[in-house]
Design a protein around this motif. Structure first.
Motif, PDB file in Angstrom:
ATOM      1  N   TYR A 116       0.861  -1.183   0.000  1.00 53.39           N
ATOM      2  CA  TYR A 116       0.000   0.000   0.000  1.00 53.39           C
ATOM      3  C   TYR A 116       0.896   1.231   0.000  1.00 53.39           C
ATOM      4  O   TYR A 116       1.692   1.449   0.923  1.00 53.39           O
ATOM      5  CB  TYR A 116      -0.918   0.009   1.217  1.00 53.39           C
ATOM      6  CG  TYR A 116      -2.044  -1.005   1.145  1.00 53.39           C
ATOM      7  CD1 TYR A 116      -2.968  -0.943   0.112  1.00 53.39           C
ATOM      8  CD2 TYR A 116      -2.183  -2.002   2.106  1.00 53.39           C
ATOM      9  CE1 TYR A 116      -4.011  -1.857   0.037  1.00 53.39           C
ATOM     10  CE2 TYR A 116      -3.221  -2.921   2.037  1.00 53.39           C
ATOM     11  CZ  TYR A 116      -4.126  -2.850   0.994  1.00 53.39           C
ATOM     12  OH  TYR A 116      -5.156  -3.760   0.913  1.00 53.39           O
ATOM     13  N   ALA A 117       0.737   2.054  -1.031  1.00 51.37           N
ATOM     14  CA  ALA A 117       1.601   3.224  -1.167  1.00 51.37           C
ATOM     15  C   ALA A 117       1.256   4.304  -0.160  1.00 51.37           C
ATOM     16  O   ALA A 117       2.130   5.063   0.277  1.00 51.37           O
ATOM     17  CB  ALA A 117       1.505   3.772  -2.586  1.00 51.37           C
ATOM     18  N   THR A 118      -0.019   4.396   0.221  1.00 50.77           N
ATOM     19  CA  THR A 118      -0.452   5.420   1.170  1.00 50.77           C
ATOM     20  C   THR A 118      -1.497   4.825   2.103  1.00 50.77           C
ATOM     21  O   THR A 118      -2.063   3.754   1.835  1.00 50.77           O
ATOM     22  CB  THR A 118      -1.068   6.639   0.450  1.00 50.77           C
ATOM     23  OG1 THR A 118      -2.278   6.219  -0.220  1.00 50.77           O
ATOM     24  CG2 THR A 118      -0.093   7.221  -0.571  1.00 50.77           C
ATOM     25  N   SER A 119      -1.772   5.526   3.174  1.00 56.65           N
ATOM     26  CA  SER A 119      -2.814   5.076   4.093  1.00 56.65           C
ATOM     27  C   SER A 119      -4.177   5.126   3.420  1.00 56.65           C
ATOM     28  O   SER A 119      -5.053   4.301   3.718  1.00 56.65           O
ATOM     29  CB  SER A 119      -2.802   5.934   5.364  1.00 56.65           C
ATOM     30  OG  SER A 119      -2.966   7.314   5.055  1.00 56.65           O
ATOM     31  N   GLU A 120      -4.346   6.070   2.507  1.00 63.18           N
ATOM     32  CA  GLU A 120      -5.607   6.130   1.764  1.00 63.18           C
ATOM     33  C   GLU A 120      -5.760   4.903   0.870  1.00 63.18           C
ATOM     34  O   GLU A 120      -6.869   4.365   0.728  1.00 63.18           O
ATOM     35  CB  GLU A 120      -5.674   7.415   0.929  1.00 63.18           C
ATOM     36  CG  GLU A 120      -5.848   8.694   1.715  1.00 63.18           C
ATOM     37  CD  GLU A 120      -4.565   9.152   2.401  1.00 63.18           C
ATOM     38  OE1 GLU A 120      -3.474   8.610   2.061  1.00 63.18           O
ATOM     39  OE2 GLU A 120      -4.643  10.026   3.291  1.00 63.18           O
ATOM     40  N   ASP A 121      -4.653   4.478   0.267  1.00 60.02           N
ATOM     41  CA  ASP A 121      -4.707   3.267  -0.561  1.00 60.02           C
ATOM     42  C   ASP A 121      -5.094   2.054   0.284  1.00 60.02           C
ATOM     43  O   ASP A 121      -5.869   1.203  -0.157  1.00 60.02           O
ATOM     44  CB  ASP A 121      -3.358   3.022  -1.232  1.00 60.02           C
ATOM     45  CG  ASP A 121      -3.107   3.956  -2.413  1.00 60.02           C
ATOM     46  OD1 ASP A 121      -4.027   4.735  -2.734  1.00 60.02           O
ATOM     47  OD2 ASP A 121      -2.008   3.898  -2.988  1.00 60.02           O
ATOM     48  N   ARG A 122      -4.554   1.980   1.481  1.00 58.01           N
ATOM     49  CA  ARG A 122      -4.907   0.846   2.346  1.00 58.01           C
ATOM     50  C   ARG A 122      -6.389   0.886   2.680  1.00 58.01           C
ATOM     51  O   ARG A 122      -7.072  -0.138   2.672  1.00 58.01           O
ATOM     52  CB  ARG A 122      -4.066   0.872   3.627  1.00 58.01           C
ATOM     53  CG  ARG A 122      -4.332  -0.318   4.558  1.00 58.01           C
ATOM     54  CD  ARG A 122      -3.469  -0.262   5.794  1.00 58.01           C
ATOM     55  NE  ARG A 122      -2.054  -0.378   5.492  1.00 58.01           N
ATOM     56  CZ  ARG A 122      -1.412  -1.538   5.306  1.00 58.01           C
ATOM     57  NH1 ARG A 122      -2.084  -2.674   5.369  1.00 58.01           N
ATOM     58  NH2 ARG A 122      -0.131  -1.542   5.036  1.00 58.01           N
ATOM     59  N   ARG A 129      -3.906  -1.665  -4.217  1.00 57.01           N
ATOM     60  CA  ARG A 129      -2.632  -2.342  -4.036  1.00 57.01           C
ATOM     61  C   ARG A 129      -1.684  -2.039  -5.202  1.00 57.01           C
ATOM     62  O   ARG A 129      -2.072  -2.118  -6.355  1.00 57.01           O
ATOM     63  CB  ARG A 129      -2.850  -3.848  -3.923  1.00 57.01           C
ATOM     64  CG  ARG A 129      -3.723  -4.229  -2.730  1.00 57.01           C
ATOM     65  CD  ARG A 129      -4.103  -5.691  -2.741  1.00 57.01           C
ATOM     66  NE  ARG A 129      -4.802  -6.071  -1.506  1.00 57.01           N
ATOM     67  CZ  ARG A 129      -5.279  -7.292  -1.272  1.00 57.01           C
ATOM     68  NH1 ARG A 129      -5.153  -8.247  -2.189  1.00 57.01           N
ATOM     69  NH2 ARG A 129      -5.884  -7.554  -0.131  1.00 57.01           N
ATOM     70  N   THR A 130      -0.439  -1.728  -4.863  1.00 56.78           N
ATOM     71  CA  THR A 130       0.577  -1.429  -5.867  1.00 56.78           C
ATOM     72  C   THR A 130       1.524  -2.614  -5.976  1.00 56.78           C
ATOM     73  O   THR A 130       2.116  -3.032  -4.967  1.00 56.78           O
ATOM     74  CB  THR A 130       1.375  -0.171  -5.477  1.00 56.78           C
ATOM     75  OG1 THR A 130       0.482   0.930  -5.330  1.00 56.78           O
ATOM     76  CG2 THR A 130       2.430   0.155  -6.529  1.00 56.78           C
ATOM     77  N   TYR A 166      -4.278  -2.547  11.892  1.00 58.16           N
ATOM     78  CA  TYR A 166      -5.153  -1.950  10.889  1.00 58.16           C
ATOM     79  C   TYR A 166      -6.544  -2.583  10.956  1.00 58.16           C
ATOM     80  O   TYR A 166      -6.683  -3.808  10.998  1.00 58.16           O
ATOM     81  CB  TYR A 166      -4.591  -2.164   9.488  1.00 58.16           C
ATOM     82  CG  TYR A 166      -3.228  -1.539   9.259  1.00 58.16           C
ATOM     83  CD1 TYR A 166      -3.028  -0.182   9.467  1.00 58.16           C
ATOM     84  CD2 TYR A 166      -2.153  -2.311   8.829  1.00 58.16           C
ATOM     85  CE1 TYR A 166      -1.779   0.393   9.251  1.00 58.16           C
ATOM     86  CE2 TYR A 166      -0.911  -1.747   8.610  1.00 58.16           C
ATOM     87  CZ  TYR A 166      -0.727  -0.393   8.833  1.00 58.16           C
ATOM     88  OH  TYR A 166       0.502   0.171   8.611  1.00 58.16           O
TER      89      TYR A 166
END
Length: 782
Positions: A65-71, A76-77, A156
């Protein structure tokens, strides 16, 4: 910068380093309350197969996850490096790191020369592996919840509810994955696997004793953190519900069984001989376990593991005179408002306790009672009660549907999602099959785990005091009190830190069959001598000698001579001969190191001259004779027999670790008469010798108004022994007088000479004809 640096390779390559250590807190899940739709093995937030599939895959391997928003949004990257070595960014790809040469990258340029790391050259140790016992702990195993810390965090998407099973399954998945040789390659450099599974170190074992930690918050302020923390104490002694059911079935020699269950218990009782069904029924009801038969196999399954099937509109069929779908809603008055679980708890000394769910608002006053001989922590019992209550309320929504037997094959226990009824799942209660399938359904909802506030229950506090093993001594002492002259006594001195308040004393001539002899409540002053002590004068002050005593408990006090003469400050000192000298001290001085110097002594009290002459060595026991020294009455047959003695807190059983054991053989010292005093010899006419002495008494003998020493035996008798210097008895007689005439004829007959050296030993006989302590006199050149 584009740099990739294997900055520890010089360390790992060093010949002084034997292994590579990793604190392994890698995530094994990406679970949300709604599950993880992207992983087909993610049936349950506790699925061990789901966790195992993530040990070497998924987050930290395939993607990040590149950012907390992505998580938060599940974006997923993929992990890649663009040069064919994506493993350099995969923290889970231990195999590739271990198997390949390492090339640093400077400004993104891969260096031609490799580092000093030799592939497969060192094993990998997991120096720490663990997961907090909290909801969704496998999402982020490295975090720790502590409200007092600014680094406190929950994993999380965690509700903060306690979850012992997720912690256990995390460890099981880790061990099972790396024990599989397909996942753990063998080195071509050394003889072994990459990960040495024997040296995996779970975190955390705590040296503090469970359950006093975590219950004793006055002693350990972090006890509250235990409930959601990484601690294994008090948890791994339990058993997963799946393993428990499998073990019961195995005990009853059943096979063709499949078990997919979530849950964990601290213990389970099958109180009587019972059938397998009777042994399992309490668990089935408490955990709402569904038992079905499929293809001749019996399956025990939790709701999480049920097959989930989407049913579209085309699967419904219309049969003449039948309704395709009917719904009904149960009456609120028939539903429970409260669920009560009766269970046992390790935090309640395994006593029964009752845990109640939160009462629902409504018109009903019904209550569900769930009783099971199961040992559970209160948060787990509360979760079961709440889950059962909510299941009954949600389950009042029922449906009957008719499906085509050709288009849809389903089984009892399966969970259906019906097209046009989004947001709701239905579990199949029963199926009637003919040309079609008529299914009876019950509404279900997957509830989020209880929050930390909902599991913040109050545990009944047990006595959290930890009692040390007592130190105790059996003392064979002279008669101390006139009132005890008819009793055969030993004395007990006992001390412990911390003090339990009441101690039981047991004895047995064997290693079993212990009898409770007495109990005592006073703590004795037991110390150790820190200097050697030689003999001293008898009947007057000993100014030359002194004692240095280490005293763990209590203290000594100086006394004036009159107080001492009235029986104050009397000690029992272990002498070299194994018995105890009784002596008194007038001066007590506390030393800088905490020890005591005892001086101005009166030695060899109450007939302990032999022990005084023997002396005492450093380390000898020193006991202050006060009211804490307990007299224990013995039977005559116990004299001379070695017995095992055990002492421990009265609250504990005799087999507890809080008990100490010693061996002791009583010598009936309390019944022995004192040795005669002032033993003398004088020559009569010729070579005739006369020995004389003065008796001593144990009862009222210090009364100066008496004309004579009181006789504390039925009659006055003495045993006289004449011995050679080597100890052989040459002559023996009993006399009723405090004197004995040893004629020259006797002497000539006994020794063959009138000039031979000899010893006379004299002891007063007690009422039972047993000789008391001997006094002796050596005769030479007389």
């Amino acid at each position: 910068s584009g740099d990739v640096l294997f900055n520890l390779d010089d360390l790992w390559a060093s010949p002084n380093i034997d292994a590579i250590g990793i604190d392994n807190y890698m995530p094994l899940s990406d679970w949300r309350d709604e599950g993880e739709p992207q992983n087909p093995l993610a049936k349950s937030p506790h699925s061990i197969e789901y966790f195992k599939s993530n040990v070497g895959r998924e987050e930290g391997y395939d993607w990040f996850y590149a950012t907390s928003e992505d998580r938060l949004n599940g974006i997923r990257t993929p992990i890649t490096d663009g040069q064919g070595e994506p493993w350099i960014y995969r923290y889970k790809d231990i195999v590739s790191w271990w198997s390949n040469q390492h090339h640093n990258r400077l400004n993104g340029v891969r260096q031609v020369a490799s580092t000093n790391w030799v592939p497969q050259s060192k094993p990998i140790f997991f120096t720490e592996v663990g997961c907090p016992a909290v909801d969704k702990g496998t999402n982020q195993p490295n975090v720790f919840f502590d409200p007092k810390s600014d680094q406190s965090a929950l994993p999380y998407f965690s509700s903060g509810g306690r979850d012992d099973l997720v912690q256990r399954r995390y460890l099981e998945a880790t061990y099972e994955f790396w024990k599989d040789s397909n996942n753990n390659p063998r080195s071509e450099v050394y003889n072994g696997r990459m990960v040495d599974t024997k040296l995996i170190t779970p975190w955390a074992w705590d040296a503090r004793p469970f359950p006093w930690f975590p219950l004793s918050l006055e002693t350990w302020s972090d006890g509250e953190n235990w409930h959601l923390g990484h601690w294994l104490n008090g948890r791994l002694g339990g058993c997963s519900l799946q393993d428990l059911v499998l073990q019961i079935i195995e005990d009853y020699d059943h096979d063709d069984i499949e078990v997919e269950l979530d849950g964990i218990v601290d213990g389970y009782i099958i109180p009587t001989q019972a059938s397998a069904r009777a042994a399992l029924e309490p668990l089935l009801g408490l955990y709402n376990i569904r038992v079905v038969e499929e293809a001749g196999k019996i399956i025990f399954r939790s709701q999480n593991y049920a097959d989930r099937i989407d049913v579209d509109r085309d699967a419904f069929v219309h049969v003449e005179n039948q309704i395709i779908k009917t719904s009904k809603r149960g009456s609120e008055l028939e539903l429970p408002a409260e669920a009560v679980v009766t269970h046992l708890s390790i935090f309640n000394e395994y006593e029964d306790m009752i845990t109640k769910s939160r009462r629902l608002e409504g018109a009903s006053d019904r209550q569900i009672s769930l009783q099971a001989p199961v040992v559970l922590p209160e948060p787990s019992a509360l979760k079961l009660a709440d889950t059962r209550l909510r299941e009954d309320w949600i389950g009042r929504e029922e449906k009957n549907i008719t499906l085509s037997i050709n288009k849809q094959f389903v089984a009892t226990g399966d969970v259906l999602k019906l097209e046009g009824d989004e947001g709701r799942e239905w579990q199949i209660d029963s199926i009637e099959r003919s040309l079609t399938q008529t299914l009876s359904l019950k509404s279900i909802i997957n509830f989020p785990a209880l929050s930390s506030s909902e599991t913040a229950v109050s545990y009944p506090q047990i006595n959290a005091q930890i009692f040390g093993r007592p130190e105790f001594i059996m003392l064979d002492l002279p008669l101390l009190k006139a009132a005890d002259q008819s009793r055969l006594l030993s004395h007990i001195a006992l001390s412990a830190r911390p003090w339990a308040g009441n101690y039981n004393i047991y004895s047995s001539p064997d290693t079993e069959g212990f009898l409770n002899r007495t109990s005592l409540q006073a703590q004795a002053n037991i110390g150790n001598l820190l200097n050697d002590l030689s003999h001293g004068p008898i009947g007057r002050w000993d100014y030359n000698n002194f004692l240095i005593v280490a005293l763990p408990f209590g203290n000594f006090e100086s006394v004036l001579p009159l107080t001492l003469f009235n029986g104050g400050n009397i000690l029992a000192l272990e002498s070299i001969n194994g018995n105890y000298e009784l002596l008194q001290f007038s001066h007590a001085d506390l030393q800088e190191d905490g020890s005591w110097k005892l001086s101005k002594l009166i030695r060899a009290q109450l007939g302990t001259e032999t022990e005084m002459v023997s002396g005492a060595r450093t380390g000898a026991k020193v006991v202050l004779l006060n009211d804490a020294i307990y007299p224990l009455e013995l039977q005559q047959h116990e004299v001379g027999i070695q017995q095992n003695w055990r002492a421990g807190p009265s609250r504990d059983v005799i087999s507890a670790d809080t008990y100490s054991m010693i061996q002791h053989t009583s010598n009936a010292r309390s019944q022995k008469m004192l040795s005669p005093a002032h033993l003398r010899v004088k020559r009569l006419d010729g070579n005739n010798l006369q020995f004389s002495w003065i008796r001593r008494g144990r009862i009222d003998a210090d009364n100066w108004d008496n004309v004579d020493i009181p006789l504390d035996a039925d009659q006055e008798k003495y045993l006289v022994q004449i011995k050679s210097p080597n100890g052989n008895i040459k002559h023996e007689a009993i006399t009723q007088l405090p004197s004995y005439n040893y004629t020259q004829e006797m002497r000539q007959s006994d020794f063959g000479s009138l000039n031979a050296d000899l010893e006379i030993h004299v002891a007063q006989l007690g009422s039972n004809a047993t000789p008391g302590r001997f006094n002796k006199l050596t005769v030479s050149n007389l």
